[in-house]
Write an enzyme that holds these catalytic residues in place. Structure first.
Site, PDB file in Angstrom:
ATOM      1  N   GLU A   6       4.132  25.758  11.053  1.00  0.00           N
ATOM      2  CA  GLU A   6       4.057  25.010  12.313  1.00  0.00           C
ATOM      3  C   GLU A   6       4.796  25.807  13.374  1.00  0.00           C
ATOM      4  O   GLU A   6       5.725  26.554  13.052  1.00  0.00           O
ATOM      5  CB  GLU A   6       4.782  23.658  12.177  1.00  0.00           C
ATOM      6  N   ARG A  62       6.402   5.039   2.076  1.00  0.00           N
ATOM      7  CA  ARG A  62       7.378   4.288   1.271  1.00  0.00           C
ATOM      8  C   ARG A  62       8.386   3.657   2.209  1.00  0.00           C
ATOM      9  O   ARG A  62       8.358   3.907   3.414  1.00  0.00           O
ATOM     10  CB  ARG A  62       8.109   5.265   0.362  1.00  0.00           C
ATOM     11  N   LYS A 107       1.126  17.597   3.293  1.00  0.00           N
ATOM     12  CA  LYS A 107       1.319  17.633   4.746  1.00  0.00           C
ATOM     13  C   LYS A 107       0.158  18.285   5.502  1.00  0.00           C
ATOM     14  O   LYS A 107      -0.107  17.920   6.645  1.00  0.00           O
ATOM     15  CB  LYS A 107       2.634  18.337   5.087  1.00  0.00           C
TER      16      LYS A 107
HETATM   17  P1  ADP Z   1      10.749  16.205   5.287  1.00  0.00           P
HETATM   18  O1  ADP Z   1       9.464  15.871   4.605  1.00  0.00           O
HETATM   19  O2  ADP Z   1      11.656  17.014   4.470  1.00  0.00           O
HETATM   20  O3  ADP Z   1      11.373  14.991   5.909  1.00  0.00           O
HETATM   21  P2  ADP Z   1       9.801  16.942   7.939  1.00  0.00           P
HETATM   22  O4  ADP Z   1       8.484  17.625   8.108  1.00  0.00           O
HETATM   23  O5  ADP Z   1       9.857  15.499   8.235  1.00  0.00           O
HETATM   24  O6  ADP Z   1      10.320  17.194   6.464  1.00  0.00           O
HETATM   25  O7  ADP Z   1      10.898  17.709   8.802  1.00  0.00           O
HETATM   26  C1  ADP Z   1      12.271  17.402   8.659  1.00  0.00           C
HETATM   27  C2  ADP Z   1      13.032  17.861   9.902  1.00  0.00           C
HETATM   28  O8  ADP Z   1      12.871  19.275  10.103  1.00  0.00           O
HETATM   29  C3  ADP Z   1      12.563  17.244  11.193  1.00  0.00           C
HETATM   30  O9  ADP Z   1      13.157  15.999  11.444  1.00  0.00           O
HETATM   31  C4  ADP Z   1      12.968  18.285  12.233  1.00  0.00           C
HETATM   32  O10 ADP Z   1      14.327  18.171  12.568  1.00  0.00           O
HETATM   33  C5  ADP Z   1      12.759  19.576  11.476  1.00  0.00           C
HETATM   34  N1  ADP Z   1      11.414  20.113  11.759  1.00  0.00           N
HETATM   35  C6  ADP Z   1      10.337  19.980  10.978  1.00  0.00           C
HETATM   36  N2  ADP Z   1       9.255  20.595  11.532  1.00  0.00           N
HETATM   37  C7  ADP Z   1       9.672  21.109  12.700  1.00  0.00           C
HETATM   38  C8  ADP Z   1       9.039  21.870  13.736  1.00  0.00           C
HETATM   39  N3  ADP Z   1       7.759  22.205  13.676  1.00  0.00           N
HETATM   40  N4  ADP Z   1       9.796  22.243  14.813  1.00  0.00           N
HETATM   41  C9  ADP Z   1      11.101  21.901  14.880  1.00  0.00           C
HETATM   42  N5  ADP Z   1      11.749  21.202  13.941  1.00  0.00           N
HETATM   43  C10 ADP Z   1      11.056  20.799  12.855  1.00  0.00           C
HETATM   44  P1  ADP Z   2      14.015   9.191   4.699  1.00  0.00           P
HETATM   45  O1  ADP Z   2      12.747  10.005   4.818  1.00  0.00           O
HETATM   46  O2  ADP Z   2      13.819   7.833   4.152  1.00  0.00           O
HETATM   47  O3  ADP Z   2      14.795   9.223   5.939  1.00  0.00           O
HETATM   48  P2  ADP Z   2      15.195  11.289   3.070  1.00  0.00           P
HETATM   49  O4  ADP Z   2      14.281  12.342   3.625  1.00  0.00           O
HETATM   50  O5  ADP Z   2      16.651  11.487   3.228  1.00  0.00           O
HETATM   51  O6  ADP Z   2      14.893   9.857   3.589  1.00  0.00           O
HETATM   52  O7  ADP Z   2      14.829  11.121   1.523  1.00  0.00           O
HETATM   53  C1  ADP Z   2      15.359  10.069   0.781  1.00  0.00           C
HETATM   54  C2  ADP Z   2      15.485  10.467  -0.659  1.00  0.00           C
HETATM   55  O8  ADP Z   2      14.226  10.771  -1.205  1.00  0.00           O
HETATM   56  C3  ADP Z   2      16.328  11.702  -0.908  1.00  0.00           C
HETATM   57  O9  ADP Z   2      17.033  11.519  -2.104  1.00  0.00           O
HETATM   58  C4  ADP Z   2      15.317  12.819  -1.033  1.00  0.00           C
HETATM   59  O10 ADP Z   2      15.840  13.884  -1.765  1.00  0.00           O
HETATM   60  C5  ADP Z   2      14.182  12.099  -1.715  1.00  0.00           C
HETATM   61  N1  ADP Z   2      12.876  12.660  -1.362  1.00  0.00           N
HETATM   62  C6  ADP Z   2      12.228  12.487  -0.206  1.00  0.00           C
HETATM   63  N2  ADP Z   2      11.029  13.117  -0.218  1.00  0.00           N
HETATM   64  C7  ADP Z   2      10.923  13.709  -1.424  1.00  0.00           C
HETATM   65  C8  ADP Z   2       9.905  14.508  -2.065  1.00  0.00           C
HETATM   66  N3  ADP Z   2       8.761  14.853  -1.453  1.00  0.00           N
HETATM   67  N4  ADP Z   2      10.141  14.935  -3.319  1.00  0.00           N
HETATM   68  C9  ADP Z   2      11.286  14.618  -3.933  1.00  0.00           C
HETATM   69  N5  ADP Z   2      12.265  13.865  -3.394  1.00  0.00           N
HETATM   70  C10 ADP Z   2      12.100  13.416  -2.164  1.00  0.00           C
END
Ligand code: ADP
Ligand code: ADP
Ligand code: MG
Length: 471
Positions: A199, A290, A115
């Site tokens: 962040e 993906r 990231k």
């Molecule tokens: P992941 O890789 O687990 O999907 P993300 O970086 O996409 O993680 O963040 C998942 C969720 O966490 C976001 O959809 C948001 O709701 C919350 N989030 C992440 N970063 C921030 C931020 N800087 N400020 C507020 N909410 C955040």
């Molecule tokens: P999307 O980003 O498609 O909305 P999710 O964040 O819910 O979906 O992730 C979908 C699936 O992939 C979940 O089972 C989650 O645990 C897995 N997953 C997503 N990112 C990772 C990661 N960086 N490492 C391991 N598992 C992941």
């Protein structure tokens, strides 16, 4: 086009990929571990191969899977989501074996999966990123100093994180000191990397993400956005396309940003660019390299079969659409039906599905791997079904959601479905005014009693319409 494709995944997304293969005349090959012996993806694929007693290892064994693909004469591998889908090494092993990996190149996966590297690439491409650290944080002192500079609240995040895990909001120096060790140990356990970054916490933003498609000839387009603001603990529960909260100008702007992001990194195949939106500010958050769980709703509003496009692109075909060919019609909502008990902290509930009845009728789609008699194993994700509804207007889509959730029967395990019925009745949800603070702000929605009576649904819809109209 490919002749035979191995699906390196399980459950509903494996079934989804089998369906795309069937429509494209490609032979599909499933893999399964012992707990998945009776899974639907095994029954639906043209061939299925056992990859071990251990529940997870077979799905994560990059070399084993590529060897199997070779032995069975496959010319492509689709990784689905989760498991090896964002594993650059897996993409590389596929390439070395002469098998097409359905996704972007291993170098793009590596860059966007990190990231902080992704944030750097976006800054370079003039895509606005959430304010925060330049790279990974060396120690808690550096984290504390940076937090003072940015201002609390801040988010401490795992650099290789995903699935909503490895993220902690910190409102004070005290909380940051406590979160530091926890996020590092969570990240190490879940993602095999201790790297963390920071962040600024955007308080109660909208999660807006853009689906993109890019071919290997430099063409990149977007398929509009999804609003995934209905989340619990940073995990999506309900997703909507397009967002009922964006203006047409904002929609055009995020779409353009996402395409710029994709082009800047030489992206190929389908991908999602995630943003946080607060008032008029839009910040890049991350890119998922993906197919996304919620690709379904984009398919419903645009008519584009995203999995088919992924396969076509990987086979070296050109995008079949130009940006101006892509239109969106109506609204789609996806409900992630999880085998969890909302009334008990969303604890996963496993066991036998004693009865499953899929809702149908106009504008209703179910993507699932469950069936009556299927036993949900305890080793995998708790999401067991995706219910997608589509309607010409936002209100029609809401009411269709109420109706379809009521038609559906998943018995034997507790699910999140009754909780979603409550969300669907809430005036803030119905009016389209919601952000990522919605779920924590409404714990009262967990005090439901299960309504099953068809008359109850008609009454609920009538009441919700009346409330919305201010009657
Ligand atoms: P992941 O890789 O687990 O999907 P993300 O970086 O996409 O993680 O963040 C998942 C969720 O966490 C976001 O959809 C948001 O709701 C919350 N989030 C992440 N970063 C921030 C931020 N800087 N400020 C507020 N909410 C955040
Ligand atoms: P999307 O980003 O498609 O909305 P999710 O964040 O819910 O979906 O992730 C979908 C699936 O992939 C979940 O089972 C989650 O645990 C897995 N997953 C997503 N990112 C990772 C990661 N960086 N490492 C391991 N598992 C992941
Ligand atoms: Mg994300």
């Amino acid at each position: 086009m490919f002749k035979k494709l191995l699906i390196a995944n399980r459950g509903e997304i494996a079934v989804r990929i089998v369906r795309a293969c069937a429509e494209m005349g490609i032979r599909s090959v499933a893999i399964y571990t012992e707990p998945d012996r009776f899974s639907l993806h095994v029954k639906r694929a043209d061939e299925a191969h056992f990859v071990g007693e251990e529940p997870l290892a077979g799905y994560l064994d990059a070399r084993g899977i590529v060897d199997l693909a070779r032995e069975t004469g496959c010319d492509a591998i689709h990784p689905g989501y989760g498991f090896l889908s964002e594993n650059a090494e897996f993409a590389r092993v596929c390439k070395q074996a002469g098998i097409a990996f359905i996704g972007p190149s291993d170098s793009v996966i590596a860059k966007m999966g990190d990231k902080t590297a992704a944030r750097a690439a976006m800054r370079e491409a003039s895509v606005p990123v959430t304010p925060g650290s330049e790279g990974n944080l060396a120690n808690v002192e550096e984290a504390l100093a940076l937090a003072e500079h940015i201002g609390f609240p801040v988010m401490l995040k795992a650099t290789s994180g995903g699935g909503g895990r490895g993220i902690r909001r910190c409102d004070s120096a005290e909380q940051l000191k406590q979160a530091w060790g926890r996020v590092i140990s969570e990240a190490t356990k879940a993602f095999g990397s201790a790297d963390v970054f920071m962040e600024k916490c955007i308080v109660d933003p909208h999660h807006i993400e853009v689906q993109i498609l890019a071919d290997t000839y430099g063409n990149a387009i977007h398929l509009f956005e999804r609003d995934c603001s209905i989340q619990r603990r940073n995990q999506k529960l309900i997703e909507i396309a397009p967002s009922p909260q964006l203006t047409p100008e904002q929609r055009a702007y995020v779409g353009e940003l996402a395409v710029r992001a994709a082009k800047a990194v030489g992206y190929e195949n389908a991908g999602t660019v995630e943003f946080l939106v607060k008032e008029n500010e839009i910040y890049f958050m991350e890119m998922n390299t993906r197919v996304q769980v919620e690709h379904t709703i984009t398919e419903q509003i645009t008519g584009v079969d995203i999995v088919r496009e992924q396969i076509r692109i990987a086979a070296g075909e050109k995008l079949a659409f130009r940006q101006e060919d892509i239109r969106h019609y109506g609204y789609a909502i996806q409900f992630r039906i999880n085998a969890e008990d909302p009334k008990n902290e969303f604890l996963p509930t496993f066991g036998r599905i004693t009865r499953y009845y899929a809702p149908g009728g106009p504008g209703v789609r179910t993507d699932t791997a469950i069936y009556t008699g299927y036993t949900i194993p305890p080793y995998f994700d708790s999401m067991c079904l995706k219910l997608v509804v589509w309607g010409m207007t936002w209100e029609e889509t809401l009411n269709r959601g109420v109706r379809a959730l009521n038609d559906m029967r998943v018995q034997g395990v507790k699910t999140t479905a009754p909780y979603y019925q409550e969300i669907l009745q809430h005036p803030d949800f119905r009016s389209g005014r919601f952000d990522t603070g919605f779920v924590p702000a409404h714990p009262e929605l967990l005090n439901y009693s299960v309504k099953r009576h068809p008359e109850g649904v008609a009454l609920a819809i009538a009441a919700a319409i009346a409330a919305h109209a201010g009657l």
